[in-house]
Design a protein around this motif. Structure first.
Motif, PDB file in Angstrom:
ATOM      1  N   LEU A 299       0.866  -1.256   0.160  1.00 18.09           N
ATOM      2  CA  LEU A 299       0.020   0.031   0.086  1.00 18.09           C
ATOM      3  C   LEU A 299       0.983   1.357   0.008  1.00 18.09           C
ATOM      4  O   LEU A 299       1.749   1.252   0.740  1.00 18.09           O
ATOM      5  CB  LEU A 299      -0.800  -0.168   1.373  1.00 18.09           C
ATOM      6  CG  LEU A 299      -1.766   1.264   1.533  1.00 18.09           C
ATOM      7  CD1 LEU A 299      -2.840   1.315   0.405  1.00 18.09           C
ATOM      8  CD2 LEU A 299      -2.197   1.296   2.998  1.00 18.09           C
ATOM      9  N   CYS A 300       0.785   2.251  -0.969  1.00 13.80           N
ATOM     10  CA  CYS A 300       1.460   3.328  -1.177  1.00 13.80           C
ATOM     11  C   CYS A 300       0.633   4.363  -1.367  1.00 13.80           C
ATOM     12  O   CYS A 300      -0.463   4.395  -1.988  1.00 13.80           O
ATOM     13  CB  CYS A 300       2.796   3.027  -2.055  1.00 13.80           C
ATOM     14  SG  CYS A 300       2.197   2.585  -3.697  1.00 13.80           S
ATOM     15  N   ALA A 301       1.313   5.678  -1.292  1.00 19.11           N
ATOM     16  CA  ALA A 301       0.443   6.698  -1.602  1.00 19.11           C
ATOM     17  C   ALA A 301       1.343   7.544  -2.809  1.00 19.11           C
ATOM     18  O   ALA A 301       2.543   7.713  -2.675  1.00 19.11           O
ATOM     19  CB  ALA A 301       0.542   7.773  -0.365  1.00 19.11           C
ATOM     20  N   LEU A 302       0.346   8.241  -3.775  1.00 15.19           N
ATOM     21  CA  LEU A 302       1.155   9.284  -4.591  1.00 15.19           C
ATOM     22  C   LEU A 302       1.421  10.365  -4.014  1.00 15.19           C
ATOM     23  O   LEU A 302       0.478  11.155  -3.717  1.00 15.19           O
ATOM     24  CB  LEU A 302       0.052   8.952  -5.632  1.00 15.19           C
ATOM     25  CG  LEU A 302       0.778   9.477  -7.343  1.00 15.19           C
ATOM     26  CD1 LEU A 302       1.775   8.622  -7.672  1.00 15.19           C
ATOM     27  CD2 LEU A 302      -0.510   9.649  -8.280  1.00 15.19           C
ATOM     28  N   GLU A 303       2.575  10.697  -3.935  1.00 22.01           N
ATOM     29  CA  GLU A 303       3.018  12.049  -3.462  1.00 22.01           C
ATOM     30  C   GLU A 303       3.029  13.024  -4.520  1.00 22.01           C
ATOM     31  O   GLU A 303       3.701  12.919  -5.639  1.00 22.01           O
ATOM     32  CB  GLU A 303       4.351  12.204  -2.866  1.00 22.01           C
ATOM     33  CG  GLU A 303       4.569  13.274  -1.806  1.00 22.01           C
ATOM     34  CD  GLU A 303       5.871  12.934  -0.846  1.00 22.01           C
ATOM     35  OE1 GLU A 303       6.473  13.869  -0.732  1.00 22.01           O
ATOM     36  OE2 GLU A 303       5.868  11.861  -0.466  1.00 22.01           O
TER      37      GLU A 303
END
Length: 381
Positions: free
Chosen positions: A357-361
C-alpha cells in the motif's frame, strides 16, 4: 453553518437507489453520501431517473435559503457589520469557492517552503476539520509529512491559533482553507480553482458544489488554476474569462499550475520511484473531495487502475472498510494499492494481502504566473 436535516434525508433517499454498500444512516455520525463522486453525479445531472430528479428538486428548494444566509453573512463582512480581527503577524489565506479538493494542500506546502527559504518562520493555521481532540485533521497529518519542521495550529477560532503560533515564534501565517473564514484579516487572499470542475455545477450547496456565489472571486488577490494538465488550452482560457467576468477586471494575477506526482510514499516513511508502478495491476483507493482527479492523475502517468474504491471525503477507515479493501484487492488481482497521502495517514497498513500500500505524493508545478505570485509574496512584511 450546519447543513439542515432535510438535506441529509434527501441525499439519503437518493443514496438508497445506488448499487453500493450503504454507508449512511440518520444519526450523529451521519454520512451524507457513500462517496463524493455519487454526490457529484447527482448534482451535475449525470444521475438519471425519478429519484435523482426528485432529489435535485428537493436540493434546489434548500439551496435558496442557504444561499440567502451566505449572501447575508458576506454582506455583513463587506460592510463592516461583522467584526474582522487582525493577527499580530502577516496572514496568507489559501482557499476555494467549491466543496471538495481543488489543490490547496500542495499550494500551502509550496508557500511554506518558499517562506522558509526566504528566512521566515511560517506556521499553518486551520480549523482542524473533523479532527478529534488531541489528533490531527486529515490535511494537517498530510502536511506534517510534507512539512515536518513547519508547526501547524488548529482551532475553530483561527485567531486563537494565530496568536499561539506567533507566541511560539512564527512570523508568517498560512491560513489553510481560509477563503470563507472572514473573521480573521489577511494580507494576501489566494483562491484555488480546479480546472477539472471550476464552478461546482454553477449552483450553491446543496444543489451544487459552490460554497458561495461566484461573485466571491472579487475578494481574491490572485487566482490559481490547478490541474491545468487535465484540460485543454481552450478550456483553461474559457475558465479564465468566466472568472474575470466576476472579478471585474484583468488586473489580478492569473496563475496556472499542474499537480505532478513526485514519488510513492510508504507507511514507514520511505519512498519509491514512480516506475515501481510499471506494468502493475493497480487498485486505486481514495476518500477525498475529488476522486475523479486522483484517478485521472494515475491515468496520465500511464497507469490505468484495474479497479477503483472510493469512500466519503474525510472518511475514517474501519475494520469493515479494511476487509472490503482486502476483498477487492483479491477479487481484481491487484498487485499494488495506490492511495492519496491524506488517506495513507489514516491507513497504518504496510500491505493488504501481501500487496504493498503506497501513496502518490503530489507536488505543484507552476506553468504561468509564478513571477506575479512571488511579487505579491515579496510585498509581505
Amino acid at each position: 453553518m450546519e447543513h439542515v436535516d432535510v438535506t441529509r434525508i434527501t441525499l439519503l433517499l437518493y443514496d438508497s437507489q445506488l448499487k453500493k454498500t450503504p454507508y449512511c444512516r440518520i444519526g450523529p455520525n451521519f454520512k451524507m453520501l457513500p462517496d463524493a463522486e455519487s454526490f457529484r453525479r447527482l448534482v451535475d445531472g449525470r444521475a438519471t431517473g425519478l429519484v435523482a430528479t426528485l432529489g435535485r428538486t428537493g436540493l434546489s428548494a434548500i439551496e435558496i435559503p442557504y444561499e440567502a444566509l451566505v449572501r447575508l453573512r458576506n454582506y455583513g463582512y463587506d460592510h463592516s457589520i461583522l467584526t474582522v480581527k487582525k493577527a499580530s503577524a502577516p496572514v496568507i489565506s489559501v482557499g476555494n469557492l467549491t466543496l471538495g479538493g481543488t489543490g490547496k494542500t500542495p499550494l500551502v506546502a509550496w508557500l511554506a517552503h518558499w517562506f522558509a527559504q526566504h528566512n521566515k518562520k511560517p506556521a499553518i493555521i486551520s480549523r482542524g476539520y473533523k479532527a478529534k481532540t488531541g489528533q490531527l485533521s486529515d490535511e494537517a497529518a498530510e502536511l506534517k509529512i510534507l512539512l515536518p519542521t513547519v508547526p501547524h495550529y488548529a482551532n475553530k477560532q483561527r485567531i486563537i491559533a494565530a496568536g499561539e503560533a506567533v507566541t511560539k515564534g512564527s512570523d508568517v501565517l498560512l491560513l489553510d482553507d481560509g477563503f470563507q473564514h472572514r473573521q480573521i484579516s489577511r494580507d494576501l487572499n489566494l483562491i484555488t480553482i480546479d480546472a477539472t470542475d471550476p464552478f461546482g455545477c454553477n449552483r450553491i450547496f446543496p444543489r451544487g458544489l459552490l460554497r458561495e456565489p461566484l461573485w466571491g472571486l472579487k475578494r481574491a488577490d490572485a487566482l490559481v488554476l490547478t490541474r491545468t494538465d487535465q484540460v485543454s488550452i481552450k478550456t483553461r482560457n474559457e475558465i479564465q474569462e468566466q472568472c474575470f467576468q466576476f472579478v471585474g477586471s484583468h488586473d489580478k494575477p492569473w496563475i496556472e499550475t499542474e499537480h505532478r506526482p513526485s514519488n510513492l510514499r510508504l507507511v514507514d516513511g520511505t519512498t519509491q520511484p514512480l516506475k515501481t508502478l510499471q506494468d502493475k495491476r493497480i487498485l486505486s483507493l481514495s476518500a477525498i473531495g475529488n476522486p475523479g482527479a486522483f484517478h485521472r492523475t494515475l491515468t496520465t502517468l500511464g497507469h490505468e487502475p484495474v479497479a477503483t474504491l472510493t469512500f466519503p471525503d474525510h472518511h475514517t477507515y474501519t475494520t469493515d472498510d479494511i476487509h472490503r479493501i482486502s476483498e477487492e484487492t483479491e477479487s481484481v488481482g491487484a498487485e499494488i494499492i495506490v492511495t492519496t497521502l491524506k488517506d495513507l495517514v489514516k491507513l497504518p497498513l504496510a500491505s493488504v494481502r501481501n500487496r504493498p500500500l503506497c501513496a502518490l505524493e503530489i507536488g505543484i508545478q507552476f506553468q504561468t504566473g509564478l513571477q506575479d505570485l512571488e511579487y505579491l509574496l515579496n510585498k509581505i512584511p
